[in-house]
Design an enzyme around this catalytic site. Sequence first.
Site, short mmCIF file in Angstrom:
data_model
loop_
_atom_site.label_atom_id
_atom_site.label_comp_id
_atom_site.label_asym_id
_atom_site.label_seq_id
_atom_site.Cartn_x
_atom_site.Cartn_y
_atom_site.Cartn_z
N ASP A 23 0.64 -0.90 0.05
CA ASP A 23 0.12 0.07 0.06
C ASP A 23 0.90 1.28 0.17
O ASP A 23 1.52 1.46 0.67
CB ASP A 23 -0.68 -0.32 1.47
CG ASP A 23 -1.74 1.42 1.53
OD1 ASP A 23 -1.28 2.34 0.72
OD2 ASP A 23 -2.05 1.30 2.29
N LYS A 87 2.68 10.92 -3.29
CA LYS A 87 1.65 10.65 -4.06
C LYS A 87 0.83 11.96 -5.25
O LYS A 87 0.53 11.28 -6.04
CB LYS A 87 1.27 9.90 -2.91
CG LYS A 87 -0.26 8.99 -4.15
CD LYS A 87 -1.28 8.08 -2.54
CE LYS A 87 -1.62 6.87 -3.37
NZ LYS A 87 -2.85 6.30 -2.27
N GLU A 187 -7.46 0.80 -4.18
CA GLU A 187 -7.44 0.11 -3.51
C GLU A 187 -8.53 0.05 -2.43
O GLU A 187 -9.11 -1.08 -1.77
CB GLU A 187 -7.01 1.31 -1.94
CG GLU A 187 -5.81 1.97 -2.44
CD GLU A 187 -4.73 3.20 -2.25
OE1 GLU A 187 -5.69 3.95 -2.24
OE2 GLU A 187 -4.23 3.03 -3.02
N ASP A 211 -13.00 5.05 2.28
CA ASP A 211 -12.00 5.51 1.62
C ASP A 211 -11.44 6.35 2.64
O ASP A 211 -10.96 7.41 1.49
CB ASP A 211 -11.16 4.28 1.50
CG ASP A 211 -9.29 4.16 1.14
OD1 ASP A 211 -9.10 5.03 2.32
OD2 ASP A 211 -9.29 4.43 0.54
P1 ADP Z 1 -3.30 7.36 3.47
O1 ADP Z 1 -3.46 6.22 2.81
O2 ADP Z 1 -3.38 8.68 3.07
O3 ADP Z 1 -1.81 6.92 3.41
P2 ADP Z 1 -3.67 6.52 6.42
O4 ADP Z 1 -5.07 5.75 6.02
O5 ADP Z 1 -2.59 5.76 6.27
O6 ADP Z 1 -3.52 7.22 5.13
O7 ADP Z 1 -4.31 7.41 7.50
C1 ADP Z 1 -3.60 8.43 7.39
C2 ADP Z 1 -4.25 9.86 8.03
O8 ADP Z 1 -5.49 8.44 9.40
C3 ADP Z 1 -3.65 10.77 8.81
O9 ADP Z 1 -4.46 12.23 8.01
C4 ADP Z 1 -3.73 10.55 9.98
O10 ADP Z 1 -3.36 11.54 11.06
C5 ADP Z 1 -5.34 9.59 10.38
N1 ADP Z 1 -5.06 8.83 11.20
C6 ADP Z 1 -4.99 7.82 11.48
N2 ADP Z 1 -5.15 7.51 12.80
C7 ADP Z 1 -6.13 8.17 13.62
C8 ADP Z 1 -7.07 8.25 15.01
N3 ADP Z 1 -7.15 7.39 15.67
N4 ADP Z 1 -8.36 9.58 14.78
C9 ADP Z 1 -8.07 10.29 13.29
N5 ADP Z 1 -7.63 10.63 12.27
C10 ADP Z 1 -6.53 9.22 12.47
MG MG Z 2 -4.97 4.70 1.57
#
Ligand code: ADP
Ligand code: MG
Length: 416
Positions: A23, A87, A187, A211
């Site tokens: 991912d 990205k 995804e 998502d």
């Molecule tokens: P991406 O797929 O865009 O890389 P992720 O699915 O890893 O992103 O999500 C990252 C986002 O999730 C970030 O903005 C992070 O701050 C948020 N995030 C992670 N844990 C929490 C949480 N417990 N509460 C709210 N937001 C969260």
């Molecule tokens: Mg993601």
Amino acid sequence: MAKIGINIATGSLQQPEMIVGIDLGTTNSLVAMIHPETKLPIALKEFDGSSIVPSVVHFDAFGNVEVGAVAKPYLETDPVNTIFSAKRLMGKSYNDIQTHQDFFAYKIIDDNKDSLVKVQVGNQFYSPIELSSHILTALKNRVEHILKTPVNKALITVPAYINDTQRQATRDAGKLAGLDVLRIINEPTAASLAYGLGLDPSEEKTIAVYDLGGGTFDISILRISGGVFEVLSTNGDTYLGGDDLDRAIIEYWMGLMKIDSLDDTKSLKQQLRLAAEEAKIALSNASHFETNFAGEKLSITKEIFENLIASIVDKTMDCCAKAMKDAGLKLADINTVLMVGGSTRVPLVKNTVSKYFNQAVNDSVNPDEVVALGAAVQADILSGNNQNMLLLDITPLSLGIETMGGLMDVLLPRNS
Ligand code: ADP
Ligand code: MG
């Protein structure tokens, strides 16, 4: 009769070459594989127990590259040499990102508005493909270190709503990192695989995959029937995610501190960004958050936070409505709603989605890992296991050919 290789040095049976699922996220990236004994997908974890690698690349004065958790602190201390959200730049021209340029604390080159963007670090120029390849190289090294075996084959996931240029850019990044990218998968499709949906051939379901990550939002409506996954429609916003929730808190705090702009003090800007993210994450489990920033006490309540972000969450619901319309479905047709992406941990997000679809949402698989886990399931199918499964995808964008006068004749309409 099947031949089985034996490693003479160790006496162990040689496993067929491992294909991993990656991912490559805007904010966080991670790798998953099928556990050789349990046959279940697992995210590969570092000794510190974390499976997530922040998609952050730092360049030092000597041209050394650091990626992930070690690079993240430089967002505060060395913002111009620290690249996040690369990205978002994949396959984009300066024209595409112009209105969002404020978001990036590093330098984006704008000499030719129509060509693909480059990022300037010191006197070096990097394409988003090169930046992504640094992340993929770090993931590859990490996995090889954990598994103690070379890993050269991978599946990489991408948001469903991106165009072919961006998909190709992701492939190129993989190649540059020394990976044979066997497939690029959407995804949401990966997420549904991680939930084991479609494994039972008699299963007939229509599902919604919501998502909300760090930088992008995707909603996909999938039809699962006879082990076949068909994407009925996709919608989303490539500039909507947890970063925007952080920004809402930043703007709120700047208002409280009566600061108009932090443009000239990029280190303070990043510091405030990280404090805002900390607040947001805390508010997923608490009703109040407090911290210190540049000698001032900053706080925010869950109620205020929810008011600040309500319009952002509503925007995602507009995308959901469009996707439902494109799929030609009624809300009652949706059997399951899957929650994907770290930002779905925000209670207001979960509640709003649940209210819209008129049912409890499914969030039992870790939303940070679910996409990588699904990519590992798909990797396993490609390795020849689970042969009764087939993936059928649709084109999220119309495909056509340019005709006279720069017009396009559509050959394959969107959602075919
Ligand atoms: P991406 O797929 O865009 O890389 P992720 O699915 O890893 O992103 O999500 C990252 C986002 O999730 C970030 O903005 C992070 O701050 C948020 N995030 C992670 N844990 C929490 C949480 N417990 N509460 C709210 N937001 C969260
Ligand atoms: Mg993601």
